[in-house]
Write a protein that holds these residues in place. Structure first.
Motif, short mmCIF file in Angstrom:
data_model
loop_
_atom_site.label_atom_id
_atom_site.label_comp_id
_atom_site.label_asym_id
_atom_site.label_seq_id
_atom_site.Cartn_x
_atom_site.Cartn_y
_atom_site.Cartn_z
N ALA A 94 -0.26 -39.69 26.20
CA ALA A 94 0.85 -38.85 26.64
C ALA A 94 0.71 -37.45 26.07
O ALA A 94 1.13 -36.47 26.68
CB ALA A 94 2.18 -39.44 26.21
N LEU A 95 0.15 -37.34 24.88
CA LEU A 95 0.09 -36.04 24.24
C LEU A 95 -1.19 -35.32 24.56
O LEU A 95 -1.22 -34.11 24.74
CB LEU A 95 0.19 -36.23 22.74
CG LEU A 95 1.46 -36.96 22.33
CD1 LEU A 95 1.40 -37.31 20.89
CD2 LEU A 95 2.64 -36.08 22.62
N ALA A 96 -2.29 -36.06 24.66
CA ALA A 96 -3.58 -35.39 24.68
C ALA A 96 -3.88 -34.73 26.01
O ALA A 96 -4.53 -33.69 26.04
CB ALA A 96 -4.68 -36.38 24.34
N ILE A 97 -3.41 -35.28 27.12
CA ILE A 97 -3.89 -34.77 28.40
C ILE A 97 -2.81 -34.02 29.17
O ILE A 97 -2.95 -33.75 30.35
CB ILE A 97 -4.47 -35.90 29.27
CG1 ILE A 97 -3.54 -37.10 29.32
CG2 ILE A 97 -5.78 -36.37 28.75
CD1 ILE A 97 -2.53 -37.06 30.34
N THR A 98 -1.70 -33.67 28.51
CA THR A 98 -0.60 -33.09 29.27
C THR A 98 -0.60 -31.57 29.30
O THR A 98 0.40 -30.98 29.66
CB THR A 98 0.75 -33.57 28.71
OG1 THR A 98 0.72 -33.42 27.31
CG2 THR A 98 1.02 -34.98 29.08
N ALA A 99 -1.70 -30.91 28.95
CA ALA A 99 -1.69 -29.46 29.01
C ALA A 99 -1.65 -28.97 30.46
O ALA A 99 -1.22 -27.86 30.73
CB ALA A 99 -2.90 -28.88 28.29
N GLU A 100 -2.08 -29.83 31.39
CA GLU A 100 -2.00 -29.46 32.81
C GLU A 100 -1.25 -30.54 33.56
O GLU A 100 -1.40 -31.72 33.28
CB GLU A 100 -3.40 -29.35 33.42
CG GLU A 100 -4.17 -28.16 32.93
CD GLU A 100 -5.64 -28.31 33.27
OE1 GLU A 100 -5.96 -29.10 34.17
OE2 GLU A 100 -6.44 -27.65 32.61
N LEU A 101 -0.50 -30.10 34.57
CA LEU A 101 0.31 -31.04 35.34
C LEU A 101 -0.57 -32.01 36.12
O LEU A 101 -0.29 -33.20 36.20
CB LEU A 101 1.23 -30.26 36.27
CG LEU A 101 2.24 -31.08 37.06
CD1 LEU A 101 3.10 -31.88 36.10
CD2 LEU A 101 3.13 -30.16 37.87
N VAL A 115 6.91 -34.76 33.01
CA VAL A 115 7.83 -33.76 32.46
C VAL A 115 7.13 -32.91 31.41
O VAL A 115 7.21 -31.67 31.43
CB VAL A 115 9.07 -34.46 31.83
CG1 VAL A 115 9.90 -33.47 31.06
CG2 VAL A 115 9.90 -35.11 32.91
N ILE A 116 6.39 -33.56 30.51
CA ILE A 116 5.68 -32.79 29.47
C ILE A 116 4.67 -31.87 30.13
O ILE A 116 4.57 -30.68 29.79
CB ILE A 116 4.97 -33.72 28.47
CG1 ILE A 116 5.93 -34.74 27.88
CG2 ILE A 116 4.35 -32.92 27.36
CD1 ILE A 116 5.23 -35.79 27.06
N GLY A 117 3.90 -32.42 31.06
CA GLY A 117 2.87 -31.61 31.73
C GLY A 117 3.47 -30.42 32.44
O GLY A 117 2.94 -29.30 32.39
N GLU A 170 2.41 -26.68 31.23
CA GLU A 170 1.62 -25.82 32.11
C GLU A 170 2.42 -24.60 32.53
O GLU A 170 1.90 -23.48 32.57
CB GLU A 170 1.14 -26.59 33.35
CG GLU A 170 0.15 -25.77 34.15
CD GLU A 170 -0.46 -26.53 35.31
OE1 GLU A 170 -0.32 -27.75 35.39
OE2 GLU A 170 -1.10 -25.86 36.14
N LEU A 171 3.71 -24.79 32.81
CA LEU A 171 4.54 -23.67 33.27
C LEU A 171 4.67 -22.61 32.19
O LEU A 171 4.44 -21.42 32.43
CB LEU A 171 5.92 -24.18 33.68
CG LEU A 171 6.85 -23.13 34.27
CD1 LEU A 171 6.32 -22.69 35.62
CD2 LEU A 171 8.25 -23.67 34.41
N GLY A 184 1.67 -20.38 33.00
CA GLY A 184 2.40 -19.78 34.11
C GLY A 184 2.01 -20.34 35.46
O GLY A 184 2.28 -19.72 36.48
N THR A 185 1.38 -21.51 35.49
CA THR A 185 0.99 -22.09 36.77
C THR A 185 1.57 -23.50 36.88
O THR A 185 2.02 -24.08 35.90
CB THR A 185 -0.54 -22.20 36.87
OG1 THR A 185 -1.01 -22.99 35.79
CG2 THR A 185 -1.20 -20.84 36.82
N LEU A 186 1.57 -24.03 38.11
CA LEU A 186 1.90 -25.43 38.34
C LEU A 186 0.85 -25.98 39.28
O LEU A 186 0.64 -25.42 40.36
CB LEU A 186 3.28 -25.59 38.95
CG LEU A 186 4.47 -25.45 38.00
CD1 LEU A 186 5.75 -25.60 38.75
CD2 LEU A 186 4.39 -26.47 36.87
N LEU A 187 0.14 -27.02 38.88
CA LEU A 187 -0.96 -27.57 39.67
C LEU A 187 -1.98 -26.48 40.01
O LEU A 187 -2.60 -26.50 41.06
CB LEU A 187 -0.45 -28.22 40.96
CG LEU A 187 0.41 -29.46 40.80
CD1 LEU A 187 0.99 -29.88 42.13
CD2 LEU A 187 -0.40 -30.61 40.20
#
Lengths: 258, 215
Positions: free
Chosen positions: B32-39, B148-150, B154-155, B159-162
């Protein structure tokens, strides 16, 4: 020798299992309420990592990686079994944990009593499988280095759980906002500790193969004192360029944490 | 909910809120923590876990009467590992770049405590249909938190989403950036994931005081 020392400190502080890659978080959060139990689990993790990482290194080297079966004969050289690594690694780990449990129970009942309940838990601790998978993806070269990697990652994990257990014992007497009590504040503390550990990022700069031995000794303390963030690596490079223009500054790229 | 009885529906809905695997049961934190830098990575991870959990729970539940209890952990690990290999190979075939981003964390689904936890706590004692619902529900609760974390990381971080620049272009100073807004690169670093989870727990427990822990 130097690479052993470098890997040792790098795995404990810079690539700390808990703070840099979040491995073994479940047991880290669940078993960190008391220092004594945390020490037991931490010791078991060190032990199992130091055993399973070299074992899985041998498996990876002679069975799984691309062309690893070449020692059987030239016709086997094309095989790439690396898709099997998950299942083989986890089987090795589960078996080793079981074995270790039996051996420890037989020869040292007192150690078994202190580790006992944690050993079965460890088979499903992500830190253990993660250690083996990172060993594979970071392409560790020799069996000695693999052992070193397992041992030092384990020590890093041990330090992390010891620290959080000690903090949690103290924080019981603090006035934490009710919704944050327990789990929430533990997460936030761990986050702050991780920020602290990020400052180790510049620790190994200057100890690279390009620099002679004396320079390593001379450079290292100043950096430890300055205790800056990852930027320390870049600062160091610029410093060096100012001092000795003709000499190549030690490569700073591989020191910065990915 | 015509198809599902009330009890069955609760199996799916409970883990989404009051019995969430991450914030209440404290399972499956690592990934949950490691890969959530991007949505995008969060969504892929959530879907992978959904697949592995749903299938794994059914398989274990079907075998529950023939697994000797002494070696059940190894049997469970083999079932999960097989399913994870399928996920890993599919990702490598159809989304190679993404599988590079997720790196070892696909493999770490095997030791994701949610999966073992639900096998032990539910699938070993219940029939395949209920186990399937339980698996889907827990994986959905897990995926929800992950997304939610992602989303926030990322936002606020890039400043991006997907990958779509929703806040304008930081270099050409359009959108929000024209007013002096800056990306908070700190959100992309690993410690912030922990703090975001801490904040989610705070929000959730403020809304539902019954969940507050005794100190």
């Amino acid at each position: 020798m130097l690479e052993h020392i470098e890997l040792f400190f790098k795995s404990i502080f810079i690539d700390n299992m808990v703070f840099a890659t979040f491995l073994g978080m479940c047991s880290y959060l669940a078993v960190s309420k008391k220092v004594t139990t945390a020490v037991g689990l931490g010791a078991a993790v060190i032990f199992v990592l130091a055993v399973t990482v070299p074992l899985n290194w041998i498996l990876d080297q002679y069975l799984l990686r691309d062309g690893a079966l070449a020692w059987l004969g030239p016709e086997y050289a094309d095989y790439n079994l690396s898709f099997l690594s998950f299942i083989l690694f986890i089987a090795t780990i589960a078996t080793m944990v079981q074995l270790v449990e039996i051996v420890v129970e037989k020869f040292s009942p007192s150690l078994y009593n202190s580790l006992g309940i944690f050993l079965p838990l460890i088979a499903v601790n992500c830190a253990i499988l993660g250690g083996s998978l990172f060993m594979q993806s970071r392409d560790i070269q020799t069996l000695g280095l693999a052992f070193n990697y397992g041992l030092s990652s384990g020590i890093g994990w041990f330090l992390a759980i010891l620290a959080i257990a000690a903090i949690r014992e103290k924080i019981r007497y603090s006035n934490v906002p009710a919704p944050l009590r327990g789990l929430g504040i533990t997460f936030i503390i761990t986050g702050l500790m991780a920020i602290g550990f990020m400052s180790f990022g510049g620790m190994l700069t200057g100890g690279d193969e390009a620099a002679p031995q004396e320079e390593v000794v001379a450079v290292a303390p100043t950096q430890d004192m300055s205790g800056l963030t990852i930027d320390a690596a870049q600062q160091d490079t610029t410093q060096k360029e100012n001092e000795t223009v003709q000499e190549d500054s030690p490569a700073s790229d591989n020191q910065i944490n990915e | 909910m015509g198809i599902l009885s009330k009890k069955d529906a609760a199996l799916i809905l409970d883990p989404l809120a009051d019995n969430n695997p991450i914030t209440i049961q404290v399972l499956g934190i690592c990934s949950a923590l490691a890969i959530t830098a991007e949505l995008e990575a969060s969504i892929v991870m959530a879907v992978s876990v959904l697949f592995v959990m749903g299938m794994g729970n059914v398989v274990i539940s079907l075998m529950r009467n023939i697994i000797p209890s002494k070696i059940r952990i190894i049997v469970q690990l083999v079932v999960v590992a097989t399913l994870v290999i399928v996920v890993d190979q599919v990702l490598k075939a159809f989304a190679y770049e993404l599988s590079k981003t997720l790196s070892v964390f696909v493999g770490l689904i095997i030791t994701n405590c949610i999966i073992m936890g639900r096998f032990e706590a539910f699938a070993l004692a219940n029939g395949p249909k209920r186990s399937f619902l339980d698996g889907i529900g827990n994986a959905a609760g897990y995926g929800f938190i992950l997304i939610v974390i992602g989303f926030f990381r990322e936002l606020l971080g890039s400043g991006t989403l997907l990958g779509i620049k929703v806040l304008g272009d930081p270099i050409e100073k359009t959108g929000l950036y024209a007013f002096g807004y800056e990306n908070n690169g700190f959100m992309l670093l690993s410690p912030m994931a922990l703090i975001v989870v801490g904040l989610i727990i705070w929000v959730q427990r403020s809304r539902n005081p019954a969940l507050i822990e005794e100190n």
